[in-house]
Design a protein around this motif. Structure first.
Motif, PDB file in Angstrom:
ATOM      1  N   ASP A  72       6.462  47.460  12.824  1.00 47.39           N
ATOM      2  CA  ASP A  72       5.467  47.368  13.891  1.00 47.39           C
ATOM      3  C   ASP A  72       5.248  45.900  14.231  1.00 47.39           C
ATOM      4  O   ASP A  72       4.739  45.130  13.403  1.00 47.39           O
ATOM      5  CB  ASP A  72       4.169  48.022  13.426  1.00 47.39           C
ATOM      6  CG  ASP A  72       3.119  48.099  14.527  1.00 47.39           C
ATOM      7  OD1 ASP A  72       3.306  47.437  15.578  1.00 47.39           O
ATOM      8  OD2 ASP A  72       2.124  48.808  14.331  1.00 47.39           O
ATOM      9  N   GLY A  73       5.609  45.511  15.444  1.00 55.73           N
ATOM     10  CA  GLY A  73       5.478  44.119  15.857  1.00 55.73           C
ATOM     11  C   GLY A  73       4.046  43.625  15.859  1.00 55.73           C
ATOM     12  O   GLY A  73       3.807  42.405  15.752  1.00 55.73           O
ATOM     13  N   LYS A  74       3.073  44.522  15.971  1.00 54.50           N
ATOM     14  CA  LYS A  74       1.668  44.117  15.977  1.00 54.50           C
ATOM     15  C   LYS A  74       1.213  43.642  14.606  1.00 54.50           C
ATOM     16  O   LYS A  74       0.152  43.022  14.482  1.00 54.50           O
ATOM     17  CB  LYS A  74       0.782  45.281  16.439  1.00 54.50           C
ATOM     18  CG  LYS A  74       1.089  45.776  17.855  1.00 54.50           C
ATOM     19  CD  LYS A  74       0.020  46.743  18.361  1.00 54.50           C
ATOM     20  CE  LYS A  74      -0.079  47.984  17.479  1.00 54.50           C
ATOM     21  NZ  LYS A  74       1.141  48.825  17.556  1.00 54.50           N
TER      22      LYS A  74
ATOM     23  N   PRO B 254      12.659  42.321  18.969  1.00 53.16           N
ATOM     24  CA  PRO B 254      11.931  43.408  19.635  1.00 53.16           C
ATOM     25  C   PRO B 254      12.912  44.378  20.291  1.00 53.16           C
ATOM     26  O   PRO B 254      13.914  43.968  20.870  1.00 53.16           O
ATOM     27  CB  PRO B 254      11.091  42.667  20.684  1.00 53.16           C
ATOM     28  CG  PRO B 254      10.935  41.280  20.137  1.00 53.16           C
ATOM     29  CD  PRO B 254      12.230  40.986  19.431  1.00 53.16           C
TER      30      PRO B 254
ATOM     31  N   THR C  40       7.834  48.714  23.996  1.00 54.20           N
ATOM     32  CA  THR C  40       7.662  49.217  22.641  1.00 54.20           C
ATOM     33  C   THR C  40       7.256  48.070  21.717  1.00 54.20           C
ATOM     34  O   THR C  40       7.569  46.906  21.982  1.00 54.20           O
ATOM     35  CB  THR C  40       8.960  49.869  22.123  1.00 54.20           C
ATOM     36  OG1 THR C  40       8.755  50.320  20.775  1.00 54.20           O
ATOM     37  CG2 THR C  40      10.114  48.881  22.121  1.00 54.20           C
ATOM     38  N   ASP C  41       6.554  48.400  20.645  1.00 54.24           N
ATOM     39  CA  ASP C  41       6.197  47.408  19.631  1.00 54.24           C
ATOM     40  C   ASP C  41       7.172  47.423  18.460  1.00 54.24           C
ATOM     41  O   ASP C  41       6.993  46.669  17.492  1.00 54.24           O
ATOM     42  CB  ASP C  41       4.775  47.680  19.107  1.00 54.24           C
ATOM     43  CG  ASP C  41       3.715  47.417  20.165  1.00 54.24           C
ATOM     44  OD1 ASP C  41       3.809  46.380  20.854  1.00 54.24           O
ATOM     45  OD2 ASP C  41       2.798  48.260  20.313  1.00 54.24           O
TER      46      ASP C  41
END
Length: 355
Positions: A124-126, A225, A230-231
């Protein structure tokens, strides 16, 4: 008059009359034609199984088989093993392996072996601390794949629109390497190489990199990414089919990844491949005329190497199949020499030396 010198010898073949001065490319084409003269059978088409489990025959003068990782594929995560060629994108569902085709190739005495490859976890990039990482910006101006855009001096649409995504670089460290080796016992037991598994060259897992290069203080990981909407992030260079909780520990030991969350754990897949020495330089099989192989079934990775083989196998199959359908003389093969293209080196190495 004639001479006994070999330099003046000549013969007539599909290329017309040739002498010892024939170019290396013509000699390669002639050798390829000779390679294909020993076919014991000829392809007539394929049988496919539809979603309702009924079967359909599709006839064809030439067939290109690009099975990727599906031939008797087995997916592995930790000590869990389950049949499949790969997981569906953005899903826990599995695509079924191709067992019948593997048995058919075996019945025709194709030399089969087992290889394994892997894909890293998607994260999850977040949950990544991007600010502490090294930025890897996109190239501007970009080099388009399209020759039309190159000739027109045009940029790809996302470049023109300013919709570019940056990648970032992190790296493993001593703590990462300690975890990689500490949990070695949780890795899968493979069919090949006495349980160790045998991967295609130059596509190693993080475990293999740490094992082979113990002197290294770190290995690069590029955080990529997966798209504009999308994350999901692909940690390139970190494939390793440990149990999910171990994968999380390994990833969290790296800079910027201390709180990273895994969306989908990584896994390995072990699959059958055909020794490419069973092919000619056109990637047609020597055993069955009109049958061509390309990609991971030939024992290579599934990226540029597979695409390169697809170009050659597809061009030769298309030309040969079209000529046969029209009742014409088979065309000369499309073969690239070692002195002409990297693709030529790749294919010559595969069909003469194996993978």
């Amino acid at each position: 008059s004639s001479s006994s010198s070999s330099s003046s010898s000549s013969k007539t073949g599909l290329l017309g009359t040739t002498t010892a001065a024939t170019t290396g490319q013509e000699q390669l084409v002639q050798a390829t034609l000779a390679e294909g003269e020993s076919h014991k059978a000829r392809i007539r088409g394929v049988v496919v199984q539809l979603d309702d489990e009924t079967k359909q025959e599709i006839y064809g003068h030439a067939v290109v088989v690009t099975t990727g990782t599906f031939l008797r594929g087995v997916l592995m995560m930790g000590h869990d093993r389950y049949a499949g060629g790969r997981h569906l994108r953005d899903s826990e569902q599995v695509e079924a392996p191709s067992v019948g085709l593997a048995k058919t190739l075996e019945r025709f005495n194709f030399p089969l072996g087992r290889l394994k490859t892997g894909t890293p976890a998607r994260v999850d990039g977040k949950t990544i601390d991007w600010d502490v990482l090294t930025i890897q910006p996109s190239e501007v101006p970009a080099q388009p794949f399209s020759h039309i855009r190159q000739f027109n001096e045009e940029q790809p649409p996302n470049v023109e629109a300013g919709k570019l995504i940056n990648c970032y670089q992190t790296a493993t460290n001593e703590a990462t390497h300690k975890l990689v080796m500490e949990y070695e016992h949780t890795l899968p037991i493979y069919d090949g190489m006495d349980g160790k598994g045998n991967g295609p060259r130059y596509c190693p897992s993080i475990y293999k990199k740490v094992l082979r290069f113990p002197e290294r203080q770190g290995h690069n990981c590029f955080l990529e990414p997966e798209g504009l909407n999308t994350d999901l992030v692909y940690p390139n260079g970190m494939s390793g089919p440990y149990p999910p909780e171990v994968q999380e520990k390994i990833l969290r030991s790296m800079k910027g990844m201390g709180a990273v969350e895994i969306v989908r754990a990584g896994y390995d897949v072990e699959y059958d491949f055909v020794n490419p020495q069973a092919l000619t330089h056109t990637l047609e099989t020597k055993e069955i005329g009109g049958l061509y192989l390309a990609g991971q079934i030939c024992g290579t990775t599934g990226y540029e190497e597979a695409g390169a083989q697809g170009i050659i196998a597809g061009a030769n199959a298309g030309r040969a199949g079209a000529a046969q359908a029209r009742g014409e003389t088979p065309p000369l093969p499309l073969v690239l020499g070692r002195d002409e293209a990297y693709i030529g080196v790749l294919i010559d190495d595969l069909v003469t030396r194996g993978t």
